[in-house]
Structure formats: C-alpha cells, structure tokens
Design an enzyme around this catalytic site. Structure first.
Site, mmCIF file in Angstrom:
data_model
loop_
_atom_site.group_PDB
_atom_site.id
_atom_site.type_symbol
_atom_site.label_atom_id
_atom_site.label_comp_id
_atom_site.label_asym_id
_atom_site.label_seq_id
_atom_site.Cartn_x
_atom_site.Cartn_y
_atom_site.Cartn_z
ATOM 1 N N PHE A 66 0.819 -1.267 0.058
ATOM 2 C CA PHE A 66 0.033 -0.075 0.004
ATOM 3 C C PHE A 66 0.968 1.263 0.067
ATOM 4 O O PHE A 66 0.252 2.259 0.039
ATOM 5 C CB PHE A 66 -0.998 -0.050 1.210
ATOM 6 C CG PHE A 66 -0.109 -0.165 2.507
ATOM 7 C CD1 PHE A 66 0.424 1.184 3.280
ATOM 8 C CD2 PHE A 66 -0.236 -1.527 3.087
ATOM 9 C CE1 PHE A 66 0.876 0.599 4.726
ATOM 10 C CE2 PHE A 66 0.474 -1.327 4.479
ATOM 11 C CZ PHE A 66 0.789 -0.405 5.079
ATOM 12 N N ARG A 94 -3.538 6.871 20.240
ATOM 13 C CA ARG A 94 -3.878 5.826 19.477
ATOM 14 C C ARG A 94 -5.075 5.292 19.930
ATOM 15 O O ARG A 94 -6.114 4.811 19.050
ATOM 16 C CB ARG A 94 -2.880 4.769 19.618
ATOM 17 C CG ARG A 94 -1.420 5.091 18.904
ATOM 18 C CD ARG A 94 -0.524 4.060 18.829
ATOM 19 N NE ARG A 94 -0.693 2.917 18.237
ATOM 20 C CZ ARG A 94 -0.771 2.865 16.818
ATOM 21 N NH1 ARG A 94 -0.178 3.968 15.863
ATOM 22 N NH2 ARG A 94 -0.877 1.754 16.266
ATOM 23 N N THR A 100 -6.864 1.296 13.078
ATOM 24 C CA THR A 100 -6.479 1.614 11.694
ATOM 25 C C THR A 100 -7.490 1.683 10.549
ATOM 26 O O THR A 100 -7.825 2.517 9.651
ATOM 27 C CB THR A 100 -5.393 0.991 10.981
ATOM 28 O OG1 THR A 100 -4.269 1.235 12.231
ATOM 29 C CG2 THR A 100 -4.584 1.483 9.764
ATOM 30 N N ARG A 111 -11.524 7.857 13.816
ATOM 31 C CA ARG A 111 -11.558 7.219 12.759
ATOM 32 C C ARG A 111 -13.092 6.616 12.499
ATOM 33 O O ARG A 111 -13.025 6.440 11.407
ATOM 34 C CB ARG A 111 -10.300 6.044 12.745
ATOM 35 C CG ARG A 111 -8.882 6.533 12.405
ATOM 36 C CD ARG A 111 -7.863 5.694 12.761
ATOM 37 N NE ARG A 111 -6.714 5.853 12.258
ATOM 38 C CZ ARG A 111 -5.494 5.410 12.537
ATOM 39 N NH1 ARG A 111 -5.604 4.407 13.562
ATOM 40 N NH2 ARG A 111 -4.413 6.033 12.147
ATOM 41 N N HIS A 124 -3.472 10.117 11.905
ATOM 42 C CA HIS A 124 -2.106 9.512 12.188
ATOM 43 C C HIS A 124 -1.753 9.551 13.488
ATOM 44 O O HIS A 124 -1.873 10.626 14.043
ATOM 45 C CB HIS A 124 -1.131 9.623 11.285
ATOM 46 C CG HIS A 124 0.183 9.167 11.290
ATOM 47 N ND1 HIS A 124 0.499 7.702 11.226
ATOM 48 C CD2 HIS A 124 1.391 9.462 12.061
ATOM 49 C CE1 HIS A 124 1.665 7.568 11.582
ATOM 50 N NE2 HIS A 124 2.377 8.536 12.291
ATOM 51 N N GLU A 135 9.499 10.857 14.099
ATOM 52 C CA GLU A 135 8.096 11.571 13.477
ATOM 53 C C GLU A 135 8.055 13.254 13.812
ATOM 54 O O GLU A 135 7.895 13.899 13.006
ATOM 55 C CB GLU A 135 6.959 10.876 13.585
ATOM 56 C CG GLU A 135 6.729 9.322 13.003
ATOM 57 C CD GLU A 135 5.415 8.902 13.300
ATOM 58 O OE1 GLU A 135 4.697 9.264 13.804
ATOM 59 O OE2 GLU A 135 5.483 7.920 12.470
#
Ligand code: CMP
Length: 145
Positions: A66, A94, A100, A111, A124, A135
């Site tokens: 992906f 999270r 996800t 989400r 994210h 990050e």
C-alpha cells in the site's frame, strides 16, 4: 529516607489530521476533541507534503503493497501536523484515533467518526517512543517544541 517518585510519564507524540479530514472540513472538530481529551498542543502546522516528503515520513512501510497509494494520498492535499503532550500521550492518542481500519474502530473514536476507509482514515499517530521521536523531528525543529 524514603524516596518518592512521580509515576506519571509526560510524553509527546506526533499526530496528523490527514488530507481527507482537512478536505472534508472537520479539522476544527478533531482539534476540539483532542483538547477535550486533555492533550496540550505543543506545536502545530498545516503543510502540503510532496510525494518525496510523504515517502520519507512513511519509509518504514516502503516494502508494503500500500506504500504507493499511501504516499499519493498523503501528498494529495494539506494536512495538519501536531505535537501532542500528555501523560502517556502515545497510547492515549492511538486509543482516541481507534483502529487503523475505520470499519473496525470502536464507537466514539476519531477514525470511526471521520474515517472512510483504511486508506482514508482521517488521522495518524506515532506507535512507539522511538517512532514519536523520529516523526516529531521530521516536522518540527527542537526550538518549536
Ligand atoms: P497510518 O497510521 O497513517 O500508518 C500507515 C497507513 O497506511 C495507515 O495509517 C493506513 O492509512 C495505511 N494503510 C493502508 N493499508 C494498510 C494496511 N493493510 N495495514 C496498515 N496500514 C494500511
């Protein structure tokens, strides 16, 4: 003498409001939910990543099937990158995002509420302290944090 210590662990994580969520006009709603959940926003910027910048950010996924679609999507429009701080920020963010794949995310997660698919999943977050360090450093210089 007994030593006492503070068990809470202040932590920072990198959060992104992805191009799908920015495009659909829910940036403000997501920011309000982040603040209501007790995060301090330590740094924030709206950026539009190039394909190469998205590839650099997601380099750990470069062998995944992906990767091309992911980096096309992440460079398709502006997104909002943030440094979030709280006790246990990595796990907490999270948890607030949810799974996800939005179809598998719990009710009340970002989400579930704002993601459309595993590719267009609204947000994210870093998955571990080492990842958060990489990050955050990818988007923010030390003096901005
Ligand atoms: P994110 O948390 O930004 O990390 C990598 C992204 O790849 C992930 O969210 C998804 O949007 C995307 N992705 C697409 N397919 C998959 C997959 N099969 N497994 C994990 N992530 C995927």
């Amino acid at each position: 003498m007994r030593l006492s210590y503070n068990r809470s662990v202040m932590e920072r994580t990198l959060a992104i409001i992805k191009p799908d969520a920015v495009k659909s006009g829910v940036t403000g709603k997501i920011l309000a939910r982040i603040e209501a959940n007790g995060f301090q926003i330590r740094a924030m910027r709206m950026i539009h990543m190039s394909k190469a910048e998205a590839e650099g950010f997601y380099y750990v996924h470069k062998a995944r099937p992906f990767f091309g679609a992911l980096t096309d999507f992440m460079s398709s429009g502006p997104c909002v990158v943030m440094c979030l701080e709280s006790d246990g920020a990595i796990r907490k963010w999270r948890h607030q995002m949810g799974a996800t794949d939005p179809a598998k995310a719990e009710a009340g997660t970002l989400r579930k509420d704002f993601g459309a698919s595993i590719d267009n999943n609204a947000t994210h977050g870093s998955d571990a302290p080492e990842t958060a360090s990489f990050e955050l450093g990818y988007f923010f210089r030390g003096m901005e944090l």
